[in-house]
Design a protein around this motif. Structure first.
Motif, PDB file in Angstrom:
ATOM      1  N   GLY A  28      -9.055 -14.195   4.323  1.00  0.00           N
ATOM      2  CA  GLY A  28     -10.071 -13.618   5.194  1.00  0.00           C
ATOM      3  C   GLY A  28     -10.112 -12.107   5.019  1.00  0.00           C
ATOM      4  N   LYS A  29     -11.209 -11.489   5.441  1.00  0.00           N
ATOM      5  CA  LYS A  29     -11.356 -10.033   5.369  1.00  0.00           C
ATOM      6  C   LYS A  29     -10.639  -9.374   6.535  1.00  0.00           C
ATOM      7  N   ALA A  30     -10.102  -8.199   6.262  1.00  0.00           N
ATOM      8  CA  ALA A  30      -9.398  -7.417   7.281  1.00  0.00           C
ATOM      9  C   ALA A  30     -10.028  -6.026   7.344  1.00  0.00           C
ATOM     10  N   GLU A  31     -10.519  -5.637   8.519  1.00  0.00           N
ATOM     11  CA  GLU A  31     -11.105  -4.314   8.752  1.00  0.00           C
ATOM     12  C   GLU A  31     -10.210  -3.565   9.732  1.00  0.00           C
ATOM     13  N   ILE A  32      -9.610  -2.476   9.254  1.00  0.00           N
ATOM     14  CA  ILE A  32      -8.700  -1.657  10.054  1.00  0.00           C
ATOM     15  C   ILE A  32      -9.458  -0.379  10.409  1.00  0.00           C
ATOM     16  N   GLU A  33      -9.831  -0.227  11.684  1.00  0.00           N
ATOM     17  CA  GLU A  33     -10.621   0.914  12.113  1.00  0.00           C
ATOM     18  C   GLU A  33      -9.732   2.129  12.364  1.00  0.00           C
ATOM     19  N   ALA A  61      -6.488   5.485  10.606  1.00  0.00           N
ATOM     20  CA  ALA A  61      -5.662   4.320  10.893  1.00  0.00           C
ATOM     21  C   ALA A  61      -4.230   4.555  10.425  1.00  0.00           C
ATOM     22  N   ALA A  62      -3.277   3.922  11.076  1.00  0.00           N
ATOM     23  CA  ALA A  62      -1.854   4.116  10.770  1.00  0.00           C
ATOM     24  C   ALA A  62      -1.189   2.766  10.573  1.00  0.00           C
ATOM     25  N   ALA A  63      -0.391   2.677   9.512  1.00  0.00           N
ATOM     26  CA  ALA A  63       0.448   1.509   9.231  1.00  0.00           C
ATOM     27  C   ALA A  63       1.854   2.024   8.998  1.00  0.00           C
ATOM     28  N   HIS A  64       2.783   1.703   9.907  1.00  0.00           N
ATOM     29  CA  HIS A  64       4.101   2.323   9.912  1.00  0.00           C
ATOM     30  C   HIS A  64       5.092   1.657   8.975  1.00  0.00           C
ATOM     31  N   ARG A  65       4.773   0.486   8.460  1.00  0.00           N
ATOM     32  CA  ARG A  65       5.725  -0.171   7.562  1.00  0.00           C
ATOM     33  C   ARG A  65       5.033  -0.591   6.269  1.00  0.00           C
ATOM     34  N   ASP A  66       5.452  -1.725   5.684  1.00  0.00           N
ATOM     35  CA  ASP A  66       4.961  -2.114   4.365  1.00  0.00           C
ATOM     36  C   ASP A  66       3.517  -2.598   4.451  1.00  0.00           C
ATOM     37  N   LEU A  67       2.781  -2.327   3.379  1.00  0.00           N
ATOM     38  CA  LEU A  67       1.397  -2.795   3.217  1.00  0.00           C
ATOM     39  C   LEU A  67       1.330  -3.595   1.928  1.00  0.00           C
ATOM     40  N   VAL A  68       0.987  -4.902   2.033  1.00  0.00           N
ATOM     41  CA  VAL A  68       0.933  -5.782   0.865  1.00  0.00           C
ATOM     42  C   VAL A  68      -0.431  -6.461   0.859  1.00  0.00           C
ATOM     43  N   PHE A 115       1.967  -5.190   7.285  1.00  0.00           N
ATOM     44  CA  PHE A 115       0.586  -5.655   7.168  1.00  0.00           C
ATOM     45  C   PHE A 115       0.459  -6.372   5.837  1.00  0.00           C
ATOM     46  N   VAL A 116       0.166  -7.701   5.889  1.00  0.00           N
ATOM     47  CA  VAL A 116       0.072  -8.528   4.682  1.00  0.00           C
ATOM     48  C   VAL A 116      -1.291  -9.212   4.686  1.00  0.00           C
ATOM     49  N   SER A 117      -1.998  -9.098   3.570  1.00  0.00           N
ATOM     50  CA  SER A 117      -3.293  -9.748   3.389  1.00  0.00           C
ATOM     51  C   SER A 117      -3.249 -10.533   2.082  1.00  0.00           C
ATOM     52  N   VAL A 118      -3.615 -11.820   2.142  1.00  0.00           N
ATOM     53  CA  VAL A 118      -3.601 -12.701   0.977  1.00  0.00           C
ATOM     54  C   VAL A 118      -4.982 -13.329   0.824  1.00  0.00           C
ATOM     55  N   GLY A 119      -5.581 -13.146  -0.351  1.00  0.00           N
ATOM     56  CA  GLY A 119      -6.848 -13.793  -0.650  1.00  0.00           C
ATOM     57  C   GLY A 119      -8.038 -13.199   0.068  1.00  0.00           C
TER      58      GLY A 119
END
Length: 597
Positions: free
Chosen positions: A159-164, A186-193, A173-177
Motif C-alpha cells: 500500500g502507499k504511505a504518505e508521511i505529512e 516529517a521526522a523518523a527517529h529510527r530505521d527507514l526501510v 518505519f517499514v514499507s513493502v510493495g
C-alpha cells in the motif's frame, strides 16, 4: 447431495482458516506492543533505582565534562623515500559538546507510549490525524496517511504511505510493495526501510537510524496496480473484482481464447463434459491426484538427461489439458441450463459455452464463493481431461487381457473303444474277433515356451489365476495389517537404535520401505497380511516383480503424505484400490485361511 456437502465443507474450512489467520496476526501485534511497554517500564525503574548500571550512566552523563588535557606535541614528520618530509593533513578537532548523530533526535516519550494504543487495518486505509497518537500502526493491503504521532513502529504492506510534515514516527518505519512520500518537516527517529517501491523525500530528510531502499519506481508502480486486486479480490476470496477496469480486459481475452477452443475442439470438449457429468467424484479425485503428483514427476524426470527435455512438454500438456477441461466445465453448466441436442451443431455448443462462462463469471465475483468455485472448476476440468485422454488411449491401443488360469480338473477317461470290428453290428464270439487295447492316459501339461505363464510351475500359475478371483480386501483389514507391520518394523528399529544409538526415528522409515518391497516381491504379502489373510496380485493375475513392488512402495509414500487421501480412497473405490494400487496396477485380496504361502 455429495456436491453440496463437499462445497459446504470447503467453505467452512476457508472461513475457519481466515478467522484463525486474523486472530493470529492481532495477537502477535498485541503481544509485541505489551513486550515493548514492559521493557520501557523496566528501563524507567532502572533509571530511578540507585545502584543500577543505568542509574550510574545517567548520573555520569549529568556531571560536567572534565577539562580537556593539553594536546601532546605533534611527532616530527618522517622522511619520505627521497628524503623529503611527508606532508601531514590536519583534521579539525571535534568539540566536546557536539551532539552525537543518534542524540540529535529526542528520546521516546515512554509515558505517551504507554497511554497510546495499537492500530491495525487489513484491506482498508488508515488515517492518523495531526492530533492523533497511536502506538504501533500496521496496514496490510491498504494505504496509510500519517499526520500525527506514532510512538511505536509503522508497517505498511502492499500500500502507499504518505508521511505529512506534522508526522512523527518514534519507532521503525517499514514499507513493502508500495510507494512512500515524505513531506518536509516529517521526522523518523529510527530505521527507514522501503522494499519494492520508490521513496520520495526532501533532501533535508534523514532518518535517525539506517535508511534502506530496495526497488525502483517501476516496480513500485506495478505493485500499486496489483494491490487493489489483492486487497479487494483475493483477500475477500474472489477472483474477479468488478471495480477494476483492467480485470474486464483480462476476462475478455480469456473468453475469446476459450470460445475458440470450444469451436475447434468440439468433440474433445463434449467428451470431457460427458465424463464430468457421469463421474464427478472420480473426476475431482483424478484432478487432485494429477496436481499433487505433477511436481514430484517433473523432479524425477529432471534427474535424468533425457527427462530434462521431456519436462517442458509435460508442463505444456498439463496446461493444455487444464484449459480444455475448464472449457468443458463451462460447457457442462450451459448444457445443464439449456439442453443440448446429442447431434447439435457448433452453434448449440457456442450457446452452452456462453451460458456456462457467464455463470462462472458471476460466481467468481461473489466473496468466498469465487475462490472456491475457481479451485473446484480447475481441479475437475483437469481431471475430466485426464480421464478422457486415458479412455481414448485405451480405445486406440486395446490391451489383450490374458485369461485367468484355472487349475486343471480331473481329466475324464477316454471312451473305451469297441472290441469288435466296426462292420459287426451284433455280438461276434468267433475267433476272428481280436480285442483292441485302449490308449494310455496322459495328463494335460501347462503351456511350455513363449507363453505368459511359461516360467511358472503348474501350481504357481494356477494359484495366481485363482488369486485375482478372490474378494477384494476391506479397508479395516488393510488397516489392521498395516498396524501389525508398523509394530513389527518399529520393534526392530528400536532394537537397532538402542544398539547403534540413533537419534530420532533413525532407520524406521527406510526399513519400513525395504520391508514392504522385499516381502511383496518374495511372498506377495507381509506379516500383517499373513495375520489378516491378505495377498497382493497384479491386475493380470501375475505375481509382483521387484519393479512392481518398488513402484507401489514409492507411490504409497505419496498416498500417505497427501493427508492420507490416497489410502482413504479404498473406501469409495469399487475395486477397493488405493492410489498406489492404481499406479502399480495391483489388487489386495482376502484369501481363505487354508491358502498356502
Amino acid at each position: 447431495m455429495k456436491r453440496k456437502l463437499v462445497i459446504a465443507t470447503m467453505a467452512i474450512g476457508v472461513i475457519f482458516s481466515s478467522v484463525i489467520s486474523v486472530a493470529a496476526v492481532s495477537a502477535l501485534v498485541r503481544e509485541k506492543s505489551r513486550a515493548d511497554f514492559r521493557r520501557s517500564l523496566q528501563y524507567e525503574r532502572a533509571l530511578r533505582t540507585p545502584g543500577s548500571v543505568e542509574y550510574a550512566l545517567a548520573a555520569q552523563a549529568q556531571e560536567p565534562p572534565a577539562p580537556a588535557p593539553e594536546p601532546a606535541p605533534a611527532p616530527a614528520p618522517r622522511p619520505g623515500r627521497r628524503g623529503l618530509p611527508t606532508p601531514t593533513v590536519e583534521t579539525p578537532p571535534i568539540p566536546i559538546d557536539a551532539p552525537r548523530y543518534e542524540d540529535q533526535f529526542p528520546e521516546r516519550d515512554y509515558e505517551l507510549y504507554g497511554r497510546s494504543r495499537n492500530a491495525m487495518r487489513l484491506g482498508q486505509n488508515m488515517t492518523v490525524g495531526p492530533n492523533d497518537v497511536v502506538r504501533d500502526a500496521v496496514v496490510i493491503f491498504g494505504d496509510a496517511r500519517i499526520a500525527g504521532h506514532v510512538t511505536g513502529n509503522l508497517l505498511v504492506w502492499f500500500g502507499k504511505a504518505e508521511i505529512e510534515r506534522t508526522a512523527v514516527i518514534d519507532g521503525d518505519f517499514v514499507s513493502v510493495g508500495g510507494s512512500v512520500t515524505v513531506q518536509e518537516g516529517a521526522a523518523a527517529h529510527r530505521d527507514l526501510v522501503v522494499v519494492g517501491g520508490p521513496l520520495e523525500a526532501p533532501a533535508a530528510f534523514a532518518a535517525g537510524g539506517a535508511q534502506i531502499v530496495i526497488g525502483s519506481g517501476m516496480l513500485g508502480g506495478s505493485l500499486n496496480a496489483v494491490v487493489p486486486f489483492l486487497s479487494r479480490g483475493l483477500l475477500w476470496g474472489r477472483v474477479i473484482v468488478p471495480e477494476l477496469p483492467w480485470i474486464w480486459g483480462v476476462l475478455a481475452l480469456f473468453f475469446l481464447l476459450y470460445a475458440v477452443l470450444n469451436l475447434i475442439f468440439d468433440r474433445p470438449v463434449r467428451a470431457c463434459a460427458a465424463t464430468l457429468q457421469n463421474r464427478p467424484l472420480t473426476t475431482f479425485g483424478t484432478g487432485l491426484l494429477v496436481l499433487l503428483l505433477m511436481g514430484p514427476v517433473c523432479v524425477l524426470l529432471a534427474f535424468s538427461i533425457i527427462g530434462i527435455a521431456v519436462v517442458p512438454f509435460v508442463i505444456c500438456a498439463l496446461i493444455a489439458g487444464g484449459m480444455i477441461g475448464k472449457v468443458s466445465v463451462a460447457r457442462l453448466i450451459g448444457m445443464t441450463a439449456v439442453e443440448e441436442d446429442p447431434d447439435g451443431s457448433r452453434a448449440h455448443a457456442a450457446r452452452s459455452f456462453v451460458i456456462g462462462f457467464a455463470v462462472l463469471t458471476i460466481a467468481y465475483m461473489i466473496p468466498l464463493l469465487g475462490i472456491i468455485t475457481w479451485g473446484i472448476a480447475g481441479v475437475m476440468g483437469l481431471g475430466s481431461a485426464m480421464l478422457t485422454f486415458m479412455s481414448a488411449y485405451r480405445r486406440e491401443n486395446p490391451r489383450e487381457k490374458t485369461p485367468a488360469m484355472v487349475p486343471p480338473g480331473p481329466v475324464p477317461p477316454a471312451p473305451m473303444p469297441s472290441t469288435f470290428p466296426a462292420s459287426s453290428t451284433a455280438f461276434d464270439a468267433s475267433a476272428g474277433a481280436v480285442p483292441v487295447t485302449p490308449p494310455p492316459f496322459q495328463a494335460t501339461a501347462p503351456p511350455q515356451g513363449g507363453g505368459a505363464y511359461a516360467a511358472y510351475a503348474p501350481g504357481a500359475y494356477a494359484a495366481s489365476g485363482l488369486l485375482v478371483a478372490q474378494p477384494r480386501a476391506m479397508f479395516r483389514d488393510r488397516l489392521a495389517a498395516f498396524i501389525v507391520d508398523l509394530l513389527a518394523v518399529g520393534m526392530v528399529a528400536a532394537f537397532l537404535g538402542a544398539i547403534f544409538d540413533f537419534d530420532g526415528p533413525g532407520p524406521f522409515f527406510p526399513m519400513l520401505l525395504v520391508y514392504y518391497i522385499v516381502l511383496w516381491t518374495w511372498k506377495q504379502t507381509t506379516f500383517g497380511g499373513i495375520v489378516c489373510q491378505l495377498r497382493l496380485v497384479r491386475a493380470d493375475g501375475m505375481p509382483l516383480s521387484f519393479a512392481d513392488s518398488l513402484v507401489r512402495g514409492l507411490a504409497g509414500i505419496f498416498s500417505l503424505l497427501v493427508f492420507g487421501l490416497g489410502a482413504l480412497w479404498i473406501i469409495r473405490d469399487p475395486e477397493r484400490q488405493a492410489w498406489h494400487d492404481k499406479i502399480a496396477g495391483t489388487y489386495v485380496v482376502k484369501v481363505p485361511r487354508t491358502w498356502s504361502l
